[in-house]
Design a protein around this motif. Structure first.
Motif, mmCIF file in Angstrom:
data_model
loop_
_atom_site.group_PDB
_atom_site.id
_atom_site.type_symbol
_atom_site.label_atom_id
_atom_site.label_comp_id
_atom_site.label_asym_id
_atom_site.label_seq_id
_atom_site.Cartn_x
_atom_site.Cartn_y
_atom_site.Cartn_z
ATOM 1 N N GLU A 463 0.846 -1.195 0.000
ATOM 2 C CA GLU A 463 0.000 0.000 0.000
ATOM 3 C C GLU A 463 0.880 1.243 0.000
ATOM 4 O O GLU A 463 1.901 1.282 0.698
ATOM 5 N N PRO A 464 0.505 2.280 -0.748
ATOM 6 C CA PRO A 464 1.310 3.513 -0.782
ATOM 7 C C PRO A 464 1.557 4.107 0.600
ATOM 8 O O PRO A 464 2.634 4.640 0.869
ATOM 9 N N ASP A 465 0.547 4.007 1.477
ATOM 10 C CA ASP A 465 0.689 4.589 2.810
ATOM 11 C C ASP A 465 1.655 3.816 3.699
ATOM 12 O O ASP A 465 2.002 4.279 4.800
ATOM 13 N N ASP A 466 2.085 2.643 3.246
ATOM 14 C CA ASP A 466 3.022 1.846 4.048
ATOM 15 C C ASP A 466 4.469 2.345 3.917
ATOM 16 O O ASP A 466 5.329 1.929 4.688
ATOM 17 N N PHE A 467 4.729 3.205 2.946
ATOM 18 C CA PHE A 467 6.090 3.676 2.697
ATOM 19 C C PHE A 467 6.362 4.947 3.487
ATOM 20 O O PHE A 467 5.603 5.907 3.431
ATOM 21 N N HIS A 468 7.482 4.941 4.231
ATOM 22 C CA HIS A 468 7.858 6.095 5.052
ATOM 23 C C HIS A 468 9.321 6.434 4.792
ATOM 24 O O HIS A 468 10.187 5.569 4.901
ATOM 25 N N TYR A 469 9.590 7.695 4.474
ATOM 26 C CA TYR A 469 10.938 8.148 4.106
ATOM 27 C C TYR A 469 11.464 9.079 5.190
ATOM 28 O O TYR A 469 10.795 10.041 5.570
ATOM 29 N N HIS A 470 12.659 8.782 5.717
ATOM 30 C CA HIS A 470 13.282 9.612 6.751
ATOM 31 C C HIS A 470 14.700 9.975 6.317
ATOM 32 O O HIS A 470 15.409 9.129 5.772
ATOM 33 N N GLU A 471 15.128 11.190 6.581
ATOM 34 C CA GLU A 471 16.527 11.549 6.411
ATOM 35 C C GLU A 471 17.129 11.796 7.797
ATOM 36 O O GLU A 471 16.562 12.528 8.612
ATOM 37 N N VAL A 472 18.268 11.159 8.038
ATOM 38 C CA VAL A 472 18.905 11.193 9.355
ATOM 39 C C VAL A 472 20.201 11.982 9.249
ATOM 40 O O VAL A 472 20.974 11.823 8.293
ATOM 41 N N ASP A 473 20.460 12.828 10.230
ATOM 42 C CA ASP A 473 21.609 13.730 10.209
ATOM 43 C C ASP A 473 22.905 12.982 10.540
ATOM 44 O O ASP A 473 23.490 13.140 11.618
ATOM 45 N N THR A 474 23.359 12.158 9.597
ATOM 46 C CA THR A 474 24.579 11.381 9.760
ATOM 47 C C THR A 474 25.036 10.928 8.379
ATOM 48 O O THR A 474 24.481 11.346 7.378
ATOM 49 N N ASP A 475 26.061 10.058 8.324
ATOM 50 C CA ASP A 475 26.527 9.543 7.041
ATOM 51 C C ASP A 475 26.308 8.036 6.964
ATOM 52 O O ASP A 475 25.855 7.407 7.924
ATOM 53 N N HIS A 476 26.650 7.465 5.821
ATOM 54 C CA HIS A 476 26.331 6.052 5.578
ATOM 55 C C HIS A 476 26.996 5.118 6.576
ATOM 56 O O HIS A 476 26.382 4.167 7.061
ATOM 57 N N MET A 477 28.260 5.367 6.893
ATOM 58 C CA MET A 477 28.992 4.434 7.735
ATOM 59 C C MET A 477 28.568 4.500 9.186
ATOM 60 O O MET A 477 28.653 3.508 9.912
ATOM 61 N N THR A 478 28.100 5.645 9.651
ATOM 62 C CA THR A 478 27.750 5.785 11.063
ATOM 63 C C THR A 478 26.261 5.624 11.349
ATOM 64 O O THR A 478 25.876 5.485 12.498
ATOM 65 N N ILE A 479 25.430 5.616 10.311
ATOM 66 C CA ILE A 479 23.990 5.553 10.561
ATOM 67 C C ILE A 479 23.584 4.250 11.241
ATOM 68 O O ILE A 479 22.645 4.217 12.029
ATOM 69 N N LYS A 480 24.347 3.182 10.993
ATOM 70 C CA LYS A 480 23.988 1.876 11.563
ATOM 71 C C LYS A 480 23.934 1.920 13.086
ATOM 72 O O LYS A 480 23.117 1.234 13.703
#
Length: 501
Positions: A463-480
């Motif tokens: 369902e379209p409403d199931d998709f949620h997009y977030h941007e997090v203030d970090t980089d690829h290696m540290t986001i984990k």
């Protein structure tokens, strides 16, 4: 963001370095190794005369707490860092490179990895019968064949055969009755904190857990369980975290390398099946809630495994988190980049991920067993994912998650193009970024993936409403291991088991 201060260790020369503790208090546990005199560290946190650091150069624990001075004697001396003009910040672009090693991530050194292997052998986790060794030798011969040095044709049959596997038509599980979950079954591909060497246990002590929900994690190209310790041990007591570890990684060094991502997904389902079966119809925790979390390209085989899980056990996660990685139909590399990865691995990583080359050379480079293993993990792993993405791009999405799917994007990484464009045209980092643009798959970008690529995950939801997009203030290696990422993940998980207050 740059460290607030950089320090040189000037004390402790008569004792082999300065004392390091695992906590801010001077009464907290002392680590076995000292921080060698002459080492350079970045300050991560400062409380009074105590500093939590990240080791930059030198010898000693990669992180911990040290004193600036002791009884009037200087132990640390502040050293100047290059000035950063405002704005733009040339050093900020370099700092934000997706390839830059995370400042808060703990990596086992070679001797610690050997200790891991010794501990796991003692616990019977890495038995290597003759058949396993023969399979590993056959796989190594396949990977070492000269034919692997040319790009492979897109083999749609690998994907089609995986998807065509018939399920067991098992009934869907009933509603969960609630309450604490039993400890999940573990296998060699789903290692436990108990198998860790003592150093790692001291740095990342485990909590007493009363789990109400489980989180299954799927690593990227070169990950192993050790690199997920911060996430696993910092999880709330009501959540049990399990991290899949692929063959030939971490606790499984003697096993055969997978030859395709579909083969890796088969292994993942096999080693995780005992845990999944506890959630299934008739299982000891029938209907118990669980979520999925992937990092980087790990989202690709998370989708493969979700497809098989639905087929065979009629199970679906309650929520999915794709952590800064693309869906299975979005390649990471351009045609030129893929060809370079196949033909010249070291040349590829000098452009794509130069810090890996620095680490490779520091470990001894060509001919050094540990250095060669490092490059194998990165290059072979990336090839598995890249070749699967090329198959996925020629098929409609083969799985649709029937739950909320949260895509967490590292904002620093997707903004790298803008950061580098602010540099002078003759700046060496600008020239490097222009080279990188030629090998990455994102259009007109040097980023691993752009925002449009991440948003294609929407095609993988029911369902379209199931998709949620977030941007997090970090980089690829540290986001984990980012607290910002964990806040999103555990807030959502807590809502499913009444622990979101």
């Amino acid at each position: 963001m740059a460290a607030s201060c950089r320090w040189e260790v000037v004390g402790g020369s008569d004792k082999g370095g300065v004392l390091v503790r695992d906590g801010q208090s001077t009464s907290s546990t002392q680590l076995e190794d000292r921080l060698a005199t002459g080492s350079i560290i970045d300050e991560l946190e400062k409380i009074g005369e105590r500093v939590r650091y990240q080791l930059i150069t030198g010898q000693g624990p990669p992180t911990g707490w040290v004193s600036i001075s002791l009884k009037g004697k200087e132990l640390l001396r502040s050293v100047p860092q290059p000035a950063e003009p405002e704005p733009p910040e040339p050093s900020r672009a370099e700092e934000l490179q997706p390839t830059h090693p995370p400042k808060k991530r703990w990596r086992p050194k070679l001797e610690e990895q050997q200790a891991i292997d010794q501990v796991s052998n003692k616990k019977g986790m890495t038995e290597t019968p003759k058949e396993t060794l023969e399979e590993a030798a056959a796989s190594e011969a396949w990977w070492s064949d000269e034919a692997r040095k040319t790009p492979s044709p897109v083999k749609l049959d690998l994907l089609d055969e995986f998807l065509a596997c018939k399920g067991s038509a098992k009934e869907a599980p009933g509603d969960y009755l609630g309450g604490q979950l039993p400890v999940m079954p573990r296998t060699i591909g789903l290692p436990t904190w108990a198998a860790l060497p003592d150093k790692a246990k001291k740095q990342f002590p485990e909590k007493s857990r009363k789990p109400m929900i489980r989180l299954y994690c799927f690593p990227g190209a070169a990950d192993n369980y050790m690199l997920w310790l911060e996430l696993a041990t910092s999880a709330p007591p009501w959540c049990e975290v399990a991290v899949y570890e692929p063959r030939a990684h971490g606790f499984r060094p003697d096993e055969a390398w997978d030859r395709s991502l579909e083969e890796r997904a088969e292994d993942a389902f096999r080693v995780m099946r005992p845990a999944f079966e506890t959630h299934a119809s008739g299982g000891v925790s029938e209907g118990a809630p669980f979520g999925f979390l992937s990092h980087g390209v790990g989202g690709q085989f998370m989708a493969l495994l979700a497809h098989r899980l639905k087929q065979e056990l009629n199970l679906e996660p309650l929520v999915v988190f794709a952590n800064d990685g693309p869906p299975p139909n979005v390649p990471t590399l351009s045609e030129d980049g893929y060809r370079l990865l196949c033909e010249d691995v070291l040349g590829f990583y000098k452009v794509f991920q130069p810090d890996t080359i620095l680490q490779y050379e520091k470990m001894g480079g060509k001919g050094n067993k540990a250095a060669e293993a490092l490059i194998q993990k990165w290059s072979r792993g990336l090839r598995l994912f890249e070749e699967h993405a090329r198959r996925g791009s020629q098929r409609k999405p083969y799985h649709q998650f029937g739950c909320d799917l949260h895509v967490l994007v590292a904002q620093h990484s997707v903004d790298m193009d803008r950061a580098f464009e602010e540099l002078d045209a003759l700046h060496p980092q600008r020239a490097w970024w222009e080279q990188r643009k030629k090998i990455t798959g994102a259009a007109e970008s040097g980023c691993n993936w752009d925002r449009d690529g991440f948003k294609k995950w929407a095609e993988w939801t029911a369902e379209p409403d199931d998709f949620h997009y977030h941007e997090v203030d970090t980089d690829h290696m540290t986001i984990k291991n980012s607290p910002l990422m964990r806040d999103i993940v555990f807030k959502e998980l807590g809502g499913f088991c009444g622990m979101d207050d």
